[in-house]
Design a protein around this motif. Structure first.
Motif, short mmCIF file in Angstrom:
data_model
loop_
_atom_site.label_atom_id
_atom_site.label_comp_id
_atom_site.label_asym_id
_atom_site.label_seq_id
_atom_site.Cartn_x
_atom_site.Cartn_y
_atom_site.Cartn_z
N PHE A 10 0.79 -1.22 0.00
CA PHE A 10 0.00 0.00 0.00
C PHE A 10 0.83 1.28 0.00
O PHE A 10 0.47 2.27 -0.61
CB PHE A 10 -0.93 0.00 1.22
CG PHE A 10 -1.87 1.15 1.28
CD1 PHE A 10 -3.05 1.15 0.53
CD2 PHE A 10 -1.61 2.25 2.07
CE1 PHE A 10 -3.93 2.21 0.58
CE2 PHE A 10 -2.50 3.32 2.14
CZ PHE A 10 -3.65 3.30 1.39
N GLY A 11 1.91 1.28 0.74
CA GLY A 11 2.69 2.51 0.88
C GLY A 11 2.24 3.28 2.10
O GLY A 11 1.87 2.70 3.10
N SER A 12 2.23 4.61 1.98
CA SER A 12 1.87 5.44 3.12
C SER A 12 0.80 6.42 2.74
O SER A 12 0.49 6.61 1.57
CB SER A 12 3.10 6.19 3.63
OG SER A 12 3.62 7.03 2.62
N GLY A 13 0.22 7.06 3.76
CA GLY A 13 -0.80 8.05 3.47
C GLY A 13 -1.43 8.59 4.73
O GLY A 13 -0.94 8.39 5.84
N GLY A 14 -2.52 9.28 4.55
CA GLY A 14 -3.25 9.86 5.66
C GLY A 14 -2.62 11.16 6.15
O GLY A 14 -1.68 11.68 5.56
N LEU A 15 -3.15 11.67 7.22
CA LEU A 15 -2.71 12.95 7.76
C LEU A 15 -1.24 12.99 8.13
O LEU A 15 -0.62 14.04 8.09
CB LEU A 15 -3.54 13.29 9.01
CG LEU A 15 -5.03 13.52 8.80
CD1 LEU A 15 -5.73 13.69 10.14
CD2 LEU A 15 -5.26 14.73 7.92
N PHE A 16 -0.67 11.85 8.52
CA PHE A 16 0.69 11.83 9.02
C PHE A 16 1.65 11.03 8.15
O PHE A 16 2.79 10.80 8.54
CB PHE A 16 0.71 11.29 10.46
CG PHE A 16 -0.20 12.08 11.36
CD1 PHE A 16 0.18 13.32 11.82
CD2 PHE A 16 -1.45 11.59 11.71
CE1 PHE A 16 -0.65 14.07 12.64
CE2 PHE A 16 -2.29 12.32 12.53
CZ PHE A 16 -1.89 13.57 12.99
N GLY A 17 1.19 10.62 6.99
CA GLY A 17 2.05 9.88 6.08
C GLY A 17 2.58 8.58 6.65
O GLY A 17 3.69 8.17 6.36
#
Length: 152
Positions: A10-17
């Motif tokens: 998936f990798g990273s994401g969201g408010l805080f990576g």
């Protein structure tokens, strides 16, 4: 972990990576198999309440489990906790993260002097922490899914 393979890709994401596997394991150290996001879909990192819970738990772990000496060390730990080790502290990667942090702070106009000092933040993280499940229940309560809400 129900979504382990998908989380790894998936990798990273969201408010805080946050990287998806780390995100989904939020609370593992305290709750083990009952960590509230453990069986959540990686895409839930884009739900603000879920990302905020994971970010708070990660910050608490940084402050209570690592040698955090100042605000820049928090950024270093967010980049990679391995950079806070005796071996890596002061190294090229450690200094590069600190330099970028200082530049970002200056560019954004943030006054670090208005933040609580690190000793106070560490003390609060140790003494005022109500627990992983309590924080999750207040912020999220149910893990969202693509199709429905499910009890945790």
């Amino acid at each position: 972990m129900l979504w382990g393979e998908e989380a790894a890709a998936f990798g990273s994401g969201g408010l805080f990576g946050l990287l998806a596997p780390y995100y989904l394991w939020s609370g593992w150290n305290s709750l083990k198999e009952k960590a509230p996001l453990l069986d959540a879909e990686p895409q839930t990192v884009f739900f603000e309440r879920c990302a905020t819970f994971a970010g708070i738990e990660y910050m608490r772990r940084l402050l209570t489990g690592y040698d955090i000496r100042d605000h820049a060390d928090v950024k270093v730990g967010w980049a990679s906790v391995s950079l806070l080790s005796d071996k890596n502290r002061g190294g090229e990667d450690y200094m590069a993260v600190r330099t970028r942090f200082a530049e970002d702070v200056q560019e954004s106009g943030i006054d670090l002097g208005k933040l609580p000092d690190i000793k106070q933040m560490i003390d609060d993280a140790k003494k005022r922490w109500p627990g992983v499940q309590a924080v999750f229940d207040k912020l999220v309560s149910k893990v969202p899914t693509r199709n429905k809400q499910v009890e945790v």
